[in-house]
Design a protein around this motif. Structure first.
Motif, mmCIF file in Angstrom:
data_model
loop_
_atom_site.group_PDB
_atom_site.id
_atom_site.type_symbol
_atom_site.label_atom_id
_atom_site.label_comp_id
_atom_site.label_asym_id
_atom_site.label_seq_id
_atom_site.Cartn_x
_atom_site.Cartn_y
_atom_site.Cartn_z
ATOM 1 N N ILE A 351 1.281 64.656 53.230
ATOM 2 C CA ILE A 351 0.664 65.960 53.470
ATOM 3 C C ILE A 351 1.045 66.409 54.875
ATOM 4 C CG2 ILE A 351 -1.694 66.631 54.090
ATOM 5 C CD1 ILE A 351 -2.707 64.613 51.654
ATOM 6 N N ILE A 352 1.277 65.492 55.700
ATOM 7 C CA ILE A 352 1.812 66.066 57.030
ATOM 8 C C ILE A 352 3.022 66.901 56.862
ATOM 9 C CG2 ILE A 352 2.537 65.362 59.240
ATOM 10 C CD1 ILE A 352 0.954 62.673 59.107
ATOM 11 N N ALA A 353 3.915 66.379 55.865
ATOM 12 C CA ALA A 353 5.147 67.366 55.673
ATOM 13 C C ALA A 353 4.934 68.639 55.299
ATOM 14 C CB ALA A 353 6.120 66.674 54.715
ATOM 15 N N LEU A 354 4.037 68.707 54.137
ATOM 16 C CA LEU A 354 3.616 70.025 53.531
ATOM 17 C C LEU A 354 2.872 70.771 54.633
ATOM 18 C CD1 LEU A 354 0.474 70.617 52.295
ATOM 19 C CD2 LEU A 354 1.384 68.585 50.602
ATOM 20 N N LEU A 355 1.889 70.239 55.357
ATOM 21 C CA LEU A 355 1.351 71.251 56.299
ATOM 22 C C LEU A 355 2.157 71.717 57.387
ATOM 23 C CD1 LEU A 355 -1.987 68.996 56.930
ATOM 24 C CD2 LEU A 355 -1.709 71.025 55.695
ATOM 25 N N SER A 356 2.988 71.063 57.712
ATOM 26 C CA SER A 356 4.222 71.311 58.679
ATOM 27 C C SER A 356 4.954 72.546 58.269
ATOM 28 C CB SER A 356 5.143 70.072 59.346
ATOM 29 O OG SER A 356 6.118 70.127 58.197
ATOM 30 N N MET A 357 4.869 72.797 57.192
ATOM 31 C CA MET A 357 5.554 74.123 56.711
ATOM 32 C C MET A 357 4.605 75.391 56.499
ATOM 33 S SD MET A 357 8.668 72.975 54.306
ATOM 34 C CE MET A 357 7.441 72.076 53.516
ATOM 35 N N SER A 358 3.244 74.959 56.599
ATOM 36 C CA SER A 358 2.373 75.976 56.430
ATOM 37 C C SER A 358 1.992 76.900 57.508
ATOM 38 C CB SER A 358 0.899 75.574 55.896
ATOM 39 O OG SER A 358 0.419 74.894 56.965
ATOM 40 N N SER A 359 1.719 78.392 57.292
ATOM 41 C CA SER A 359 1.605 79.024 58.500
ATOM 42 C C SER A 359 0.567 78.568 59.425
ATOM 43 C CB SER A 359 1.164 80.539 58.158
ATOM 44 O OG SER A 359 0.137 80.419 57.236
ATOM 45 N N SER A 360 -0.648 78.043 59.058
ATOM 46 C CA SER A 360 -1.675 77.628 59.796
ATOM 47 C C SER A 360 -1.399 76.423 60.690
ATOM 48 C CB SER A 360 -2.797 77.231 59.210
ATOM 49 O OG SER A 360 -2.955 77.912 57.959
ATOM 50 N N TYR A 361 -0.577 75.623 60.253
ATOM 51 C CA TYR A 361 -0.102 74.201 61.074
ATOM 52 C C TYR A 361 1.123 73.836 61.440
ATOM 53 C CZ TYR A 361 -4.657 72.894 58.976
ATOM 54 O OH TYR A 361 -6.169 72.968 58.547
ATOM 55 N N LYS A 362 1.785 75.208 61.018
ATOM 56 C CA LYS A 362 3.309 74.932 61.551
ATOM 57 C C LYS A 362 3.500 74.605 63.067
ATOM 58 C CE LYS A 362 5.971 78.288 59.691
ATOM 59 N NZ LYS A 362 6.347 79.747 59.773
ATOM 60 N N GLU A 363 2.907 75.444 63.719
ATOM 61 C CA GLU A 363 2.948 75.234 65.258
ATOM 62 C C GLU A 363 2.429 73.755 65.756
ATOM 63 O OE1 GLU A 363 1.577 78.241 67.732
ATOM 64 O OE2 GLU A 363 2.525 79.515 66.679
ATOM 65 N N SER A 364 1.558 73.631 65.330
ATOM 66 C CA SER A 364 1.222 71.874 65.808
ATOM 67 C C SER A 364 1.787 70.863 65.175
ATOM 68 C CB SER A 364 -0.405 71.790 65.597
ATOM 69 O OG SER A 364 -0.897 72.232 64.310
ATOM 70 N N LEU A 365 2.819 71.070 64.150
ATOM 71 C CA LEU A 365 3.514 69.972 63.464
ATOM 72 C C LEU A 365 5.038 70.431 63.650
ATOM 73 C CD1 LEU A 365 1.303 69.409 60.478
ATOM 74 C CD2 LEU A 365 1.633 67.927 62.318
ATOM 75 N N THR A 366 5.311 71.253 64.676
ATOM 76 C CA THR A 366 6.696 71.425 65.146
ATOM 77 C C THR A 366 7.022 70.641 66.397
ATOM 78 O OG1 THR A 366 7.006 73.214 63.508
ATOM 79 C CG2 THR A 366 8.508 73.273 65.280
ATOM 80 N N PHE A 367 8.195 69.692 66.225
ATOM 81 C CA PHE A 367 8.443 69.144 67.621
ATOM 82 C C PHE A 367 9.904 69.424 67.831
ATOM 83 C CE2 PHE A 367 5.393 66.834 64.701
ATOM 84 C CZ PHE A 367 4.320 66.887 65.588
ATOM 85 N N PHE A 368 10.244 69.734 68.978
ATOM 86 C CA PHE A 368 11.570 70.092 69.593
ATOM 87 C C PHE A 368 12.281 70.877 68.519
ATOM 88 C CE2 PHE A 368 10.430 65.886 70.971
ATOM 89 C CZ PHE A 368 10.521 66.041 72.389
ATOM 90 N N GLY A 369 11.571 71.890 67.918
ATOM 91 C CA GLY A 369 12.160 72.785 67.151
ATOM 92 C C GLY A 369 12.328 72.611 65.690
ATOM 93 N N LYS A 370 12.019 71.338 65.414
ATOM 94 C CA LYS A 370 11.991 70.851 63.952
ATOM 95 C C LYS A 370 10.499 70.504 63.757
ATOM 96 C CE LYS A 370 15.947 68.173 63.261
ATOM 97 N NZ LYS A 370 17.183 68.993 62.942
ATOM 98 N N ASN A 371 10.210 70.970 62.337
ATOM 99 C CA ASN A 371 8.892 70.777 61.820
ATOM 100 C C ASN A 371 9.057 69.186 61.275
ATOM 101 O OD1 ASN A 371 9.769 70.874 58.975
ATOM 102 N ND2 ASN A 371 9.438 73.027 58.981
#
Ligand code: VAL
Length: 445
Positions: A351-371
């Protein structure tokens, strides 16, 4: 412990190896690195590195008949209990499974979509794929949950009644579908272009990145460095020839990857599409091509995505089993409890992986330029798999009694084969993989 039958082992290990790595990843990486030369480098990596490590894992599993952690302790000359930490490699499988299950969810979605109207332009196909991964969080969670439940259901039944059975059903089905798709691809004029693309080497495209990609792909596709092969081999009856079985699995895996490449490039070239579309290749480029073929296209699309799903499910179960075995044997857990814990871990990380590609959570789940999705892929396929392979090789070369290994090998193969394998496993493979890994991390140039 319930053992595999010989054929059951080959099907299960091949089922593990043949997965999204073959039908989704291999074609798009080959496309990105320009075809022929990359395929050749990849084949060399499979033979001289992948197969060597595969045989190593197979030997360790069959000789110890235990979970990965105990295998390292049991097989070491001094029975040093600290070797238990090598068992950590199995957790990489759970993290691969996390994002793998998300991708299998997309595939499930495309099977359903393939029954109806497929997108009729590259733009429409791109839009619908992007909307799926960036906007449709609920749908993705539902699909990921279905895949997770299927995986859990199979492994709950254990090695013999769950894993062996599902592989004996799905692998032949996969073979039939791939054969059908290949037969269709053969009727297209673009088939010869596809052969040329995959086998005519353009060396200008080969740099260190291509070498690393080929090596990483060899590990990923053969399910190495996550304890899967060791765990499956622990259920391989003692009298079975593990070297021969390893060879069969590597041949099946490589054949399916090459056939998948030939099919996909024939389809792409028939429509004049680009071969370098990256990870979206099968989700964006192919549906548009299928759409142009009318109802036949719908049938081919359903067959193609079903093949991907079948290949992926048999790999998914193989990534959770090593952790289950570890929990069951070392912590005396029941299979049910182990499945509940491991299932929850990969489900939540998925779920964390899929949220990290969503427009709503992308930013908070991207670290050092990689989601988070890319981090899970990078840390497992590019870092932990090669490190685990290096540890396994060094372990066998320096910490296990050579005579003991030799005795087991020579029950099945001539001593010359053992000698070649031993030099490769002790010196060449760990050195080559270390150099490539340090290079990738930018530590050496
Ligand atoms: N080997 C499989 C694949 O190629 C998994 C287990 C990584 O997809």
């Amino acid at each position: 412990m319930n053992k595999f039958s010989r054929i059951g082992f080959i099907f299960a290990a091949a089922g593990s190896a043949v997965g999204l790595g073959n039908i989704w990843k291999f074609p798009y990486i080959t496309g990105e690195y320009g075809g022929g030369a990359f395929v050749l480098v990849y084949l060399l990596c499979i033979v001289f590195i992948g197969l060597v490590v595969f045989i190593a894992e197979s030997y360790l599993g069959q000789a110890s008949e235990a979970n990965v952690s105990s295998t390292f302790i049991k097989m070491s000359k001094t029975k040093n209990p600290n070797w238990k930490y090598a068992g950590f490699m199995v957790f990489a499988g759970l993290f691969i499974l996390a994002f793998y299950s998300v991708v299998l969810g997309w595939i499930l979605n495309y099977i359903i979509v393939s029954f109806g109207n497929l997108p009729n332009s590259a733009q429409a196909a791109g839009n619908s794929f992007n909307t799926l991964i960036s906007e449709k969080i609920g749908l993705q969670i539902l699909l990921h949950s279905i895949v997770a439940l299927i995986t859990i259901f199979i492994v709950l039944k254990g090695v013999k009644d769950g894993i062996e059975k599902i592989n004996l059903i799905l692998m032949p089905l996969l073979g039939v579908i791939m054969f059908g798709l290949l037969a269709y691809a053969l009727t297209l004029d673009s088939f010869s272009k596809s052969i040329e693309f995959m086998f005519r080497a353009d060396w200008s495209k080969i740099d260190e990145n291509a070498l690393l990609a080929a090596l990483g792909q060899a590990f990923f596709t053969l399910s190495l460095g996550i304890g899967t092969i060791m765990t499956y081999s622990a259920s391989l009856p003692q009298k079975n020839n593990f070297v021969k079985s390893s060879l069969y699995v590597a041949i099946v895996d490589t054949t399916i990857a090459i056939v998948a490449g030939l099919i996909i490039f024939s389809f792409l070239f028939a429509a004049g599409a680009k071969s370098s579309a990256g990870p979206g290749l099968v989700f964006i480029s192919l549906p548009v091509i299928f759409e142009q073929w009318g109802t036949l296209g719908n049938i081919i699309a359903v067959a193609f995505f079903s093949a991907l799903l079948f290949a992926g499910i048999t790999s998914a179960v193989s990534m959770i089993e090593p952790v289950l075995m570890l929990f069951i044997e070392r912590f005396n857990m029941t299979r049910k409890k182990a499945v509940a814990i491991c299932g929850s871990i990969f489900y939540i990380f998925g779920i964390i992986a899929l949220l990290s590609m969503s427009s709503s959570y992308k930013e908070s789940l991207t670290f050092f330029g990689k989601n988070a999705f890319d981090w899970m892929d990078f840390l497992t396929s590019s870092i932990s798999m090669p490190i685990a392979a290096i540890i396994t090789c060094i372990f066998l070369g320096f910490f296990v009694d050579k005579e003991k290994i030799k005795n087991k090998f020579t029950q099945h193969v001539p001593v010359a084969i053992f000698n070649i394998w031993y030099v490769l496993v002790k010196y060449i493979v760990p050195l080559a993989v270390t150099i490539l890994l340090l290079n990738k991390l930018g530590i050496i140039k």
